[in-house]
Design a protein around this motif. Structure first.
Motif, PDB file in Angstrom:
ATOM      1  N   LYS A  90     -78.322   9.790 -22.324  1.00  0.00           N
ATOM      2  CA  LYS A  90     -77.418   8.689 -22.095  1.00  0.00           C
ATOM      3  C   LYS A  90     -77.666   7.322 -22.519  1.00  0.00           C
TER       4      LYS A  90
ATOM      5  N   GLU B 118     -81.830  13.429 -18.845  1.00  0.00           N
ATOM      6  CA  GLU B 118     -80.496  12.654 -18.723  1.00  0.00           C
ATOM      7  C   GLU B 118     -80.599  11.215 -18.953  1.00  0.00           C
TER       8      GLU B 118
ATOM      9  N   MET C 280     -72.525   4.639 -15.168  1.00  0.00           N
ATOM     10  CA  MET C 280     -73.293   5.653 -15.780  1.00  0.00           C
ATOM     11  C   MET C 280     -74.099   6.564 -14.592  1.00  0.00           C
TER      12      MET C 280
END
Length: 217
Positions: free
Chosen positions: A101, A97, A1
Motif C-alpha cells: 500500500k 500490506e 487506507m
C-alpha cells in the motif's frame, strides 16, 4: 487506507509519500492506541515515516477491553507456540500490506513492540524470507528458542531493551535472547535499564528513536 488488522495509523508529518515505515505491536491486554503514544513522540523527529500500530487479532482473555497476539493464560508451551504461529501469519500479512500500500521494500520497514508485541515481532521478523530492516524490542522474550533456532531465515538488525526489576517478563529473558542471537551471528544491541519495571522508560524511547534514525535515515 485500511489493513487486515484494525490499525492506528500515523501518517508522515511531512505530508509526503512515506519513505519508510515502522510497525509497532502493543503488549498483552493493550491496543494500537497504547503503543501509538510512542510513535507520536518518534514521528516529530522522523517526519517522512509512516507509523502503523495494529490491534492484536484476538480479544484479550484477561482484559476484555484489550487485545492479545496469543493467549497466555494457563497454556502449555506447545499451545503458546501454536497460537503464536497463527498471530505470526497475521502480522506477516500486515507487513506485506504495508509494503504494497505504501510502495515500500522490506528493507525500508522496521517492526517492534513491547512485551508480547516484542515476542511476536522477534519471531516474525527473523523468519521472513524478505529481510526487514530491523527489530526494536522492549521487555519481551523469544517465545520458543528451539522453534526459532530451526527457522532462522533472515538477519535484520536488532535492539532489545529491558528493565532490570521487571517482574512480568524477567531480565533473564533478555539475557537468553542476547545469547541466542549472538550464537547465531546477529548484529544485536541490548540495553538494561536500572530500577525499571515492566515499561518503556524515557531513555528507551530515545534509544529506539536513535536506532530508527541510524537504520532508516
Amino acid at each position: 487506507m485500511s489493513y487486515s488488522l484494525n490499525t492506528t495509523i500515523l501518517n508522515p508529518l511531512s505530508k509526503k509519500k512515506p519513505k519508510n515505515a515502522v510497525i509497532l505491536c502493543h503488549g498483552y491486554g493493550g491496543d494500537g492506541k497504547d503503543i501509538a503514544l510512542l510513535a507520536s513522540y518518534w514521528r516529530t523527529y522522523i517526519t517522512d515515516t509512516i507509523f502503523i500500530c495494529p490491534d492484536a487479532p484476538e480479544k484479550c482473555a484477561a482484559s476484555p477491553n484489550g487485545f492479545q497476539w496469543f493467549d497466555l493464560m494457563d497454556q502449555a508451551s506447545e499451545q503458546i507456540l501454536a497460537k503464536s504461529l497463527v498471530a505470526e501469519n497475521k502480522l506477516n500479512k500486515l507487513i506485506d500490506e504495508v509494503k504494497e500500500k505504501n510502495n515500500l521494500k522490506a528493507s525500508e520497514i522496521i517492526i517492534g513492540g513491547f512485551s508480547q508485541g516484542c515476542m511476536i515481532t522477534l519471531q516474525t521478523g527473523i523468519k521472513r524470507k524478505d529481510k526487514i530492516n530491523s527489530i526494536i524490542g522492549y521487555s519481551g522474550k523469544i517465545i520458543d528458542v528451539d522453534h526459532l533456532s530451526k527457522n532462522i531465515i533472515s538477519k535484520p538488525n536488532i535492539i532489545l531493551m529491558h528493565g532490570d526489576i521487571d517482574q512480568i517478563v524477567t531480565i533473564e529473558s533478555l539475557l537468553e535472547a542476547k545469547d541466542f542471537f549472538r550464537k547465531n551471528n546477529y548484529e544485536i544491541k541490548t540495553k538494561i535499564f536500572k530500577n525499571c519495571e515492566h515499561r518503556i522508560p524515557t531513555e528507551g524511547s530515545s534509544l529506539g528513536l536513535e536506532f530508527i534514525k541510524k537504520n532508516l535515515y
